[in-house]
Design a protein around this motif. Structure first.
Motif, PDB file in Angstrom:
ATOM      1  N   GLY A 199      38.823  40.160  43.308  1.00  0.00           N
ATOM      2  CA  GLY A 199      37.753  39.278  43.791  1.00  0.00           C
ATOM      3  C   GLY A 199      38.299  37.969  44.332  1.00  0.00           C
ATOM      4  O   GLY A 199      37.831  37.463  45.356  1.00  0.00           O
ATOM      5  N   TRP A 241      38.946  44.462  33.935  1.00  0.00           N
ATOM      6  CA  TRP A 241      38.131  43.385  34.498  1.00  0.00           C
ATOM      7  C   TRP A 241      39.002  42.243  35.010  1.00  0.00           C
ATOM      8  O   TRP A 241      38.631  41.551  35.965  1.00  0.00           O
ATOM      9  CB  TRP A 241      37.128  42.876  33.469  1.00  0.00           C
ATOM     10  N   GLY A 267      39.996  43.437  38.330  1.00  0.00           N
ATOM     11  CA  GLY A 267      38.882  43.199  39.246  1.00  0.00           C
ATOM     12  C   GLY A 267      38.762  41.735  39.615  1.00  0.00           C
ATOM     13  O   GLY A 267      38.442  41.402  40.764  1.00  0.00           O
ATOM     14  N   LEU A 268      39.015  40.844  38.662  1.00  0.00           N
ATOM     15  CA  LEU A 268      38.976  39.404  38.933  1.00  0.00           C
ATOM     16  C   LEU A 268      40.015  39.040  39.989  1.00  0.00           C
ATOM     17  O   LEU A 268      39.732  38.269  40.924  1.00  0.00           O
ATOM     18  CB  LEU A 268      39.249  38.620  37.648  1.00  0.00           C
ATOM     19  N   ALA A 296      32.862  41.166  45.499  1.00  0.00           N
ATOM     20  CA  ALA A 296      32.851  41.003  44.049  1.00  0.00           C
ATOM     21  C   ALA A 296      31.852  41.963  43.395  1.00  0.00           C
ATOM     22  O   ALA A 296      32.145  42.587  42.364  1.00  0.00           O
ATOM     23  CB  ALA A 296      32.506  39.558  43.690  1.00  0.00           C
ATOM     24  N   LEU A 297      30.675  42.095  43.997  1.00  0.00           N
ATOM     25  CA  LEU A 297      29.654  42.996  43.455  1.00  0.00           C
ATOM     26  C   LEU A 297      30.112  44.446  43.533  1.00  0.00           C
ATOM     27  O   LEU A 297      29.969  45.209  42.566  1.00  0.00           O
ATOM     28  CB  LEU A 297      28.350  42.812  44.231  1.00  0.00           C
ATOM     29  N   ILE A 339      34.275  49.210  38.898  1.00  0.00           N
ATOM     30  CA  ILE A 339      34.886  49.146  37.577  1.00  0.00           C
ATOM     31  C   ILE A 339      33.938  49.678  36.504  1.00  0.00           C
ATOM     32  O   ILE A 339      34.367  50.282  35.519  1.00  0.00           O
ATOM     33  CB  ILE A 339      35.308  47.700  37.252  1.00  0.00           C
ATOM     34  N   SER A 340      32.642  49.480  36.704  1.00  0.00           N
ATOM     35  CA  SER A 340      31.663  49.948  35.714  1.00  0.00           C
ATOM     36  C   SER A 340      31.502  51.453  35.723  1.00  0.00           C
ATOM     37  O   SER A 340      30.818  52.011  34.869  1.00  0.00           O
ATOM     38  CB  SER A 340      30.306  49.285  35.976  1.00  0.00           C
ATOM     39  N   ALA A 370      32.787  45.114  40.942  1.00  0.00           N
ATOM     40  CA  ALA A 370      32.201  45.240  39.609  1.00  0.00           C
ATOM     41  C   ALA A 370      31.518  46.586  39.425  1.00  0.00           C
ATOM     42  O   ALA A 370      31.617  47.221  38.362  1.00  0.00           O
ATOM     43  CB  ALA A 370      31.201  44.103  39.377  1.00  0.00           C
TER      44      ALA A 370
END
Length: 206
Positions: free
Chosen positions: A157, A150, A153-154, A53-54, A60-61, A57
């Motif tokens: 995750g 996002w 990404g969810l 998950a990290l 994506i950032s 993220a």
């Protein structure tokens, strides 16, 4: 263009995430073995899922672009990962070749919670393939979804949580098979080969 509330982006992320993590690798082999031994399964599953998950993220950032432009960072991680995987592979090979180490009760390697956590973190964060899959590749695909990145990404995750939980807790269904010492010998032999193969690929930069 997908919107920020597009549920299909989450589904796409889930499918893409599974396609990246459902493969024979160092991390999955470790989760499977811990699940079969019933040792610190929750901690192992949580570390793997939260790490993914990290990393997702971060990708994506936009940090993935910066990492991709600093090859020296990947080189350092690649060398360290290859060294660790080689050691872990040697330990697995020793278990497979020594009859006295075949029974899970006799195997105390990385048995404690602290050692298990450190091993899981090393197998996760010292593998450049993890960065390439999550930060660079998945991050790039997620950002192609625009405002829905996002949600993508969810979905990825969630895929990690589902996969690692199924692998760790589902491994107990194979316990009858691993009641025989030969099954543990075969498993550890496969794990050793996987670790050595990945270590070689890291050294060669594949």
């Amino acid at each position: 263009m997908p919107t920020a509330l597009d549920p299909l982006a989450t589904l796409a992320g889930f499918g893409f995430g599974l396609s990246l993590i459902v493969a024979i690798g160092a991390q999955n082999a470790f989760v499977l073995r811990q699940g079969l031994l019933r040792r610190h399964v929750f901690a192992v599953v949580a570390i793997c899922a939260l790490s993914d998950a990290l990393l997702i993220a971060i990708g994506i950032s936009g940090v993935g672009l910066a990492i991709d432009r600093v090859p020296v960072l990947m080189t350092v991680v690649r060398i360290g990962g290859a060294a660790f995987l080689t050691v872990y592979g040697i330990l697995a090979a020793r278990r497979a070749l020594r009859p006295s180490a075949l029974a899970p009760e006799a195997d105390r390697t990385f048995a404690g919670l602290g050692a298990t956590i450190l091993t899981c973190l090393a197998l996760t964060w010292l593998n450049p393939h993890v960065y390439l899959d999550t930060i660079v590749l998945l991050g790039s695909v997620a950002n192609s979804h625009g405002d829905a990145r996002w949600l993508f990404g969810l979905g990825a995750g969630i895929a990690s949580i589902v996969w690692f939980a199924a692998l760790g807790y589902g491994a107990r269904l194979l316990r009858p098979v691993f009641a025989r010492p030969l099954a543990w010998r075969i498993l550890d032999g496969i794990i050793a080969l996987v670790m050595f193969a990945i270590a070689v690929s890291l050294i060669l930069g594949i």
